[in-house]
Design a protein around this motif. Structure first.
Motif, PDB file in Angstrom:
ATOM      1  N   ALA B  40     -18.420  14.206  33.118  1.00 22.63           N
ATOM      2  CA  ALA B  40     -18.004  13.543  35.192  1.00 22.63           C
ATOM      3  C   ALA B  40     -18.894  14.792  35.334  1.00 22.63           C
ATOM      4  O   ALA B  40     -18.606  16.038  34.970  1.00 22.63           O
ATOM      5  CB  ALA B  40     -16.811  14.092  35.001  1.00 22.63           C
ATOM      6  N   PRO B  41     -19.155  14.292  36.911  1.00 20.82           N
ATOM      7  CA  PRO B  41     -19.854  14.962  37.781  1.00 20.82           C
ATOM      8  C   PRO B  41     -18.554  16.923  38.188  1.00 20.82           C
ATOM      9  O   PRO B  41     -18.186  16.143  38.454  1.00 20.82           O
ATOM     10  CB  PRO B  41     -19.914  14.622  39.642  1.00 20.82           C
ATOM     11  CG  PRO B  41     -20.141  12.995  39.433  1.00 20.82           C
ATOM     12  CD  PRO B  41     -19.271  13.267  37.872  1.00 20.82           C
ATOM     13  N   GLY B  42     -19.368  17.409  38.621  1.00 12.68           N
ATOM     14  CA  GLY B  42     -18.464  18.709  38.605  1.00 12.68           C
ATOM     15  C   GLY B  42     -17.846  19.411  37.748  1.00 12.68           C
ATOM     16  O   GLY B  42     -17.492  20.525  37.369  1.00 12.68           O
ATOM     17  N   GLU B  43     -17.671  18.993  37.041  1.00 10.21           N
ATOM     18  CA  GLU B  43     -17.007  18.985  35.601  1.00 10.21           C
ATOM     19  C   GLU B  43     -18.033  20.085  34.754  1.00 10.21           C
ATOM     20  O   GLU B  43     -18.952  20.023  34.314  1.00 10.21           O
ATOM     21  CB  GLU B  43     -17.065  18.214  34.656  1.00 10.21           C
ATOM     22  CG  GLU B  43     -15.923  18.452  33.742  1.00 10.21           C
ATOM     23  CD  GLU B  43     -15.525  16.900  32.334  1.00 10.21           C
ATOM     24  OE1 GLU B  43     -15.156  16.894  31.947  1.00 10.21           O
ATOM     25  OE2 GLU B  43     -16.381  16.164  31.522  1.00 10.21           O
ATOM     26  N   THR B  44     -16.608  21.242  34.457  1.00 13.08           N
ATOM     27  CA  THR B  44     -17.772  21.343  32.847  1.00 13.08           C
ATOM     28  C   THR B  44     -16.983  21.814  31.235  1.00 13.08           C
ATOM     29  O   THR B  44     -15.522  21.884  31.258  1.00 13.08           O
ATOM     30  CB  THR B  44     -17.252  23.548  33.110  1.00 13.08           C
ATOM     31  OG1 THR B  44     -18.069  23.866  34.060  1.00 13.08           O
ATOM     32  CG2 THR B  44     -18.089  24.767  32.126  1.00 13.08           C
ATOM     33  N   LEU B  45     -17.988  21.346  30.562  1.00 12.90           N
ATOM     34  CA  LEU B  45     -17.611  20.429  29.561  1.00 12.90           C
ATOM     35  C   LEU B  45     -18.240  21.732  28.665  1.00 12.90           C
ATOM     36  O   LEU B  45     -19.422  22.063  28.227  1.00 12.90           O
ATOM     37  CB  LEU B  45     -18.156  19.026  28.550  1.00 12.90           C
ATOM     38  CG  LEU B  45     -17.948  19.246  27.365  1.00 12.90           C
ATOM     39  CD1 LEU B  45     -16.500  18.286  27.307  1.00 12.90           C
ATOM     40  CD2 LEU B  45     -19.275  17.526  27.075  1.00 12.90           C
ATOM     41  N   GLY B  46     -17.240  22.527  27.603  1.00 15.53           N
ATOM     42  CA  GLY B  46     -16.758  23.174  26.972  1.00 15.53           C
ATOM     43  C   GLY B  46     -17.971  22.395  25.007  1.00 15.53           C
ATOM     44  O   GLY B  46     -17.272  21.431  24.760  1.00 15.53           O
ATOM     45  N   ILE B  47     -18.765  22.624  24.516  1.00 19.09           N
ATOM     46  CA  ILE B  47     -18.946  22.210  23.185  1.00 19.09           C
ATOM     47  C   ILE B  47     -19.112  24.092  22.358  1.00 19.09           C
ATOM     48  O   ILE B  47     -19.743  24.743  22.129  1.00 19.09           O
ATOM     49  CB  ILE B  47     -20.719  21.561  23.542  1.00 19.09           C
ATOM     50  CG1 ILE B  47     -21.038  21.014  23.992  1.00 19.09           C
ATOM     51  CG2 ILE B  47     -21.132  21.805  21.855  1.00 19.09           C
ATOM     52  CD1 ILE B  47     -20.675  19.704  23.904  1.00 19.09           C
ATOM     53  N   PHE B 198     -21.301  32.851  36.587  1.00 20.92           N
ATOM     54  CA  PHE B 198     -20.840  30.764  36.928  1.00 20.92           C
ATOM     55  C   PHE B 198     -20.372  30.661  37.388  1.00 20.92           C
ATOM     56  O   PHE B 198     -20.740  29.736  38.234  1.00 20.92           O
ATOM     57  CB  PHE B 198     -21.490  30.954  35.389  1.00 20.92           C
ATOM     58  CG  PHE B 198     -22.400  31.216  34.373  1.00 20.92           C
ATOM     59  CD1 PHE B 198     -23.071  31.219  34.761  1.00 20.92           C
ATOM     60  CD2 PHE B 198     -21.244  32.024  33.005  1.00 20.92           C
ATOM     61  CE1 PHE B 198     -24.288  31.509  33.895  1.00 20.92           C
ATOM     62  CE2 PHE B 198     -22.710  32.476  32.004  1.00 20.92           C
ATOM     63  CZ  PHE B 198     -24.040  32.656  32.203  1.00 20.92           C
ATOM     64  N   GLY B 199     -18.941  30.970  37.952  1.00 23.30           N
ATOM     65  CA  GLY B 199     -18.247  30.506  38.440  1.00 23.30           C
ATOM     66  C   GLY B 199     -18.557  30.412  40.066  1.00 23.30           C
ATOM     67  O   GLY B 199     -18.399  29.309  40.693  1.00 23.30           O
ATOM     68  N   GLU B 200     -19.436  31.428  40.432  1.00 22.01           N
ATOM     69  CA  GLU B 200     -19.981  31.144  42.262  1.00 22.01           C
ATOM     70  C   GLU B 200     -20.646  30.160  42.051  1.00 22.01           C
ATOM     71  O   GLU B 200     -20.804  29.113  43.147  1.00 22.01           O
ATOM     72  CB  GLU B 200     -20.075  32.583  42.308  1.00 22.01           C
ATOM     73  CG  GLU B 200     -19.004  33.784  42.226  1.00 22.01           C
ATOM     74  CD  GLU B 200     -18.982  34.994  42.391  1.00 22.01           C
ATOM     75  OE1 GLU B 200     -18.730  36.276  42.575  1.00 22.01           O
ATOM     76  OE2 GLU B 200     -20.677  35.425  42.785  1.00 22.01           O
ATOM     77  N   LEU B 201     -21.712  30.232  41.028  1.00 19.32           N
ATOM     78  CA  LEU B 201     -22.882  29.389  41.549  1.00 19.32           C
ATOM     79  C   LEU B 201     -22.578  27.826  41.187  1.00 19.32           C
ATOM     80  O   LEU B 201     -22.630  27.200  42.229  1.00 19.32           O
ATOM     81  CB  LEU B 201     -23.852  29.450  39.758  1.00 19.32           C
ATOM     82  CG  LEU B 201     -24.518  31.046  40.638  1.00 19.32           C
ATOM     83  CD1 LEU B 201     -25.036  31.395  39.741  1.00 19.32           C
ATOM     84  CD2 LEU B 201     -24.699  31.429  42.028  1.00 19.32           C
ATOM     85  N   ARG B 202     -21.583  27.779  40.804  1.00 19.94           N
ATOM     86  CA  ARG B 202     -21.241  25.893  39.964  1.00 19.94           C
ATOM     87  C   ARG B 202     -20.377  25.192  41.641  1.00 19.94           C
ATOM     88  O   ARG B 202     -21.353  24.694  41.895  1.00 19.94           O
ATOM     89  CB  ARG B 202     -19.542  26.153  39.349  1.00 19.94           C
ATOM     90  CG  ARG B 202     -18.983  24.701  38.594  1.00 19.94           C
ATOM     91  CD  ARG B 202     -18.280  24.420  37.419  1.00 19.94           C
ATOM     92  NE  ARG B 202     -17.317  25.827  37.470  1.00 19.94           N
ATOM     93  CZ  ARG B 202     -16.442  25.935  37.257  1.00 19.94           C
ATOM     94  NH1 ARG B 202     -16.822  25.238  35.635  1.00 19.94           N
ATOM     95  NH2 ARG B 202     -15.830  26.942  37.086  1.00 19.94           N
ATOM     96  N   GLN B 203     -19.672  26.742  42.072  1.00 19.91           N
ATOM     97  CA  GLN B 203     -19.416  26.605  43.762  1.00 19.91           C
ATOM     98  C   GLN B 203     -20.095  26.580  44.503  1.00 19.91           C
ATOM     99  O   GLN B 203     -20.360  25.036  45.519  1.00 19.91           O
ATOM    100  CB  GLN B 203     -18.668  27.586  44.338  1.00 19.91           C
ATOM    101  CG  GLN B 203     -17.590  27.608  43.757  1.00 19.91           C
ATOM    102  CD  GLN B 203     -16.206  26.281  43.601  1.00 19.91           C
ATOM    103  OE1 GLN B 203     -15.862  25.786  44.767  1.00 19.91           O
ATOM    104  NE2 GLN B 203     -15.463  26.464  42.936  1.00 19.91           N
ATOM    105  N   ALA B 204     -21.200  27.453  44.750  1.00 17.23           N
ATOM    106  CA  ALA B 204     -22.026  26.796  45.519  1.00 17.23           C
ATOM    107  C   ALA B 204     -23.491  25.911  44.848  1.00 17.23           C
ATOM    108  O   ALA B 204     -24.162  25.361  46.893  1.00 17.23           O
ATOM    109  CB  ALA B 204     -23.287  28.478  45.822  1.00 17.23           C
ATOM    110  N   PHE B 205     -23.515  25.448  44.645  1.00 18.39           N
ATOM    111  CA  PHE B 205     -24.590  25.019  44.267  1.00 18.39           C
ATOM    112  C   PHE B 205     -24.004  23.781  43.652  1.00 18.39           C
ATOM    113  O   PHE B 205     -25.014  22.609  43.134  1.00 18.39           O
ATOM    114  CB  PHE B 205     -25.892  24.896  43.011  1.00 18.39           C
ATOM    115  CG  PHE B 205     -26.373  26.206  43.703  1.00 18.39           C
ATOM    116  CD1 PHE B 205     -27.713  25.892  43.912  1.00 18.39           C
ATOM    117  CD2 PHE B 205     -26.149  27.941  43.089  1.00 18.39           C
ATOM    118  CE1 PHE B 205     -29.036  26.878  44.456  1.00 18.39           C
ATOM    119  CE2 PHE B 205     -26.605  28.867  44.162  1.00 18.39           C
ATOM    120  CZ  PHE B 205     -28.046  28.788  44.447  1.00 18.39           C
ATOM    121  N   ALA B 206     -22.855  22.570  43.526  1.00 21.43           N
ATOM    122  CA  ALA B 206     -22.110  22.041  43.113  1.00 21.43           C
ATOM    123  C   ALA B 206     -23.079  21.536  42.218  1.00 21.43           C
ATOM    124  O   ALA B 206     -23.233  20.806  41.456  1.00 21.43           O
ATOM    125  CB  ALA B 206     -22.950  20.595  44.614  1.00 21.43           C
TER     126      ALA B 206
END
Lengths: 347, 322
Positions: B40-47, B198-206
């Motif tokens: 889903a958009p904005g989600e982080t899926l772990g493999i 990684f967390g900050e960039l996820r926020q900043a760049f969606a």
């Protein structure tokens, strides 16, 4: 022959430096460490803290640009640094102190069968080998009596069974690439234990392995060394692994030891600010890992005094001037810090 | 109704041929064998999974580094696995791949500046002056000083190389980033810093992340959902907390049991999984995990269990699960 107390290895004020392009790097700068008989000592620290150099110094296999300056490495009461080189080669390294490398893929000769590599170890380092056997060319041609050869080979196969290599006698005729990473590390453990050493130096032996295989190898190593009463110096950057296998833990930072404690005490009452921050940087459910801030200092021109002071929130003037002496937090818990975390500050 | 997925993988497979000494094909390693999931958009899926389970192959197949042997990838509503050349290149800026080893993925003879400029030259119409501005912005966002622009990769530490690698990817404003083992080889304290970034960039760049890792404690912290892979298949997929609290597949259970738990019971006292994964070119019949599974029964040798939902958001490929 051995010292009356039960310290197998005593590292005292050991200094090792390397000549580099930018100057002399003090990689070990006054390291103190003891390992008791039958104990697994964890040596924990980040890359560049000197844990591998310490391991290599104990084995006597420092690179050519390394210089021993001062200090001592007393093993069973004798100083390895002052022992004749020939005696270290013959009777200590590979015989009473053995090594488990980090990378089981690069550490076997890919062209020789496992059996031949095991027999080579036993030929030179088996406990049955007479103390004053020949060396050099003479040693090369000297007799390897049939009876000893057979007994050694039987021991080697037995050891492969002990480390749970399937069909151990067939494994002798296989080449290293025919084994998986986990099995190669089992074989490495077998080779390290074959000479019946007093001390095994394990240099991050599970970092190259998957987590389920790591659990198997740690379990095996712990059982084998405990059964045999062998001491282990276990270097790792992973505090979780150290928790699993070690009896005591020493933390190193920038070439010096900063905290030394029995494992449970270590994780319940970490007292050096660096140790505390290191534990806080581990990812744990329900909290953000906290960064330490700053960078590991260079070793050519390290900070004066306590080497952690530029990154430490508790640092005061005294921390800039002199390296803290060893103080005891509790019975076996030693520390080098003026401002231990969670303790009343001594006047 | 959930938001439309940004990425949909449908029965992906990637086979590598096994050849004998005469170069004749004698079999295949099925590195990916029918892998399906949605992000889903904005989600982080772990493999997660161990070496050889196909997790890196999956990451590379998604961004087109490995061609697929079968299956389809739908990215932002567009089927991209059959595109080629120019069309595929148009997708690339939005779907980026972050290499495992940043030291080896940067050109040793290029300065940071040149490495950061290259994707902008290839994929955008920006003028030189605009590129300079963009590069300076990027560097600030990944937390590197401007003075580092003229350094070469070998002059940077591992954590800094990782930051440059990230900046290079973010230059194109991607929508989804595949992070392949983003923390391997980093020290604990550096790892903490990089994860925070990684967390900050996820926020900043969606951003949406596909977070490939073997380190379960990192995955637990970073991901919303986790897929566990074993020998080319997803064996369990669930929201992170569900997976860690109540894993259903025996392999997931063993994997979790192997993580050292500081302060808890020692794995060296409790761990029971025996053996190693079988040769991927010679898989056992039925369930691939049955040769090591502590709960295997006769039926496991006959039926190859498919991934089946146990609850709306939790699926496992095990006959005995649920």
């Amino acid at each position: 022959m051995l010292a009356p107390d039960d310290n197998l290895l005593e590292v005292e004020n050991l200094r090792v430096s390397f000549g580099t392009e930018r100057g002399v790097a003090k990689v070990l700068d006054g390291v103190n460490l003891t390992i008791r008989r039958g104990e697994i000592m964890g040596l924990v620290g980040e890359s560049g803290c000197g844990k591998t150099t310490l391991a290599r110094a104990i084995l006597g296999i420092l690179p050519a640009n390394a210089r021993h300056e001062t200090g001592s490495l007393r093993f069973g009461g004798e100083d390895l640094l002052r022992m004749p080189r020939r005696r270290v080669d013959d009777q200590i390294r590979g015989r009473r102190i053995t090594f488990i490398p980090q990378d089981p893929f690069a550490s076997f000769n890919p062209l020789f069968r496992i059996g031949s590599q095991a027999r080579e170890v036993m030929k030179w380092k088996s406990p049955r080998r007479p103390e004053h056997a020949g060396r050099g060319l003479f040693g090369f041609f000297s007799r390897y009596p049939r009876a000893r050869r057979k007994a050694d080979a039987a021991d080697a196969v037995e050891m492969m069974r002990t480390v749970q290599i399937p069909r151990a006698d067939e494994a002798f005729d296989k080449l290293p690439h025919e084994f998986s990473g986990g099995q190669r590390q089992r074989l490495m453990i077998a080779l390290a234990l074959m000479p019946q050493p007093d001390l095994v130096i394990a240099d991050e032996p599970t970092t190259a392995l998957d987590v389920t295989i790591q659990a198997q190898i740690l379990k095996l190593l712990k059982r084998l060394v405990k059964e045999r009463g062998v001491s282990v110096l276990f270097t790792t950057h992973d505090l979780g692994t150290a928790y699993e296998i070690c009896d005591r833990i020493t933390v190193m930072y920038a070439g010096q030891e900063v905290e030394m404690a029995p494992v449970d005490d270590f994780f319940q009452r970490p007292s050096h600010p660096y140790t505390v921050r290191l534990l806080e940087s581990l990812p744990k459910p329900g909290r953000e890992p906290r960064e330490i801030g700053g960078e590991i200092p260079g070793l050519v021109d390290p900070p004066a005094g306590c080497r952690f002071h530029p990154r430490c929130a508790h640092a005061t003037d005294i921390c800039h001037m002199k390296r803290p002496a060893t103080t005891s937090v509790s019975a076996a818990h030693d520390l080098r810090c003026y401002h231990p975390v969670g303790a009343t500050v001594p006047a | 109704m959930r938001e439309a997925p940004i990425l949909k993988a449908d029965r992906l497979s990637r086979h590598f041929p096994v050849r004998n000494a005469f170069g004749i094909r004698t079999g295949a390693v099925r590195a990916l064998d029918g892998v399906s999931f949605e992000v889903a958009p904005g989600e982080t899926l772990g493999i997660v999974g161990e070496s050889g389970c196909g997790k890196s192959t999956l990451g590379k197949a998604l961004v087109g580094i490995h061609p697929l042997s079968g299956g389809a990838i739908v990215f932002e509503g567009e089927e991209i696995s059959r595109l080629s050349g120019r069309e595929r290149r148009a997708v690339a800026p939005r779907l980026q791949y972050c290499h495992q080893d940043p030291g080896n993925s940067l050109d040793p003879r290029w300065t940071v500046r040149r490495s950061l400029e290259e994707p902008l030259i290839v994929h955008t119409e920006l003028e030189a002056a605009e590129r300079v501005i963009r590069i300076r912005d990027l560097l600030r966002q990944v937390g590197l000083p401007q003075t580092h622009l003229d350094l070469y990769p070998h002059e940077l530490s591992g954590g800094q190389q990782r930051r440059v690698g990230l900046a290079r990817i973010l230059a194109l404003h991607p929508r989804l980033v595949v992070l392949d083992e983003p923390t391997s080889g980093l020290d604990m304290s550096v790892q903490a810093t990089v994860l925070k970034l990684f967390g900050e960039l996820r926020q900043a760049f969606a951003l949406t992340y596909l977070f490939i890792s073997h380190d379960l404690s990192v995955v637990r912290m970073m991901c919303d959902r986790v897929a566990v892979m074993y020998l080319g298949r997803i064996v369990e997929i669930a929201p992170t907390e569900t997976l860690f609290r109540a894993p259903q597949h025996p392999y997931t259970q063993s994997l979790l049991a192997a993580i050292p738990d500081i302060g808890g019971r020692r794995v060296t006292d409790t761990f029971t999984l025996e053996g190693e994964p079988p040769d991927p070119a010679r898989l056992p019949s039925g369930c691939r995990f049955r040769t090591r599974c502590p709960r295997a029964v006769a039926a496991c040798a006959e039926t190859d269990p498919a991934l089946r939902p146990l609850r709306p958001d939790h699926a496992a490929a095990c006959l005995l699960a649920g």
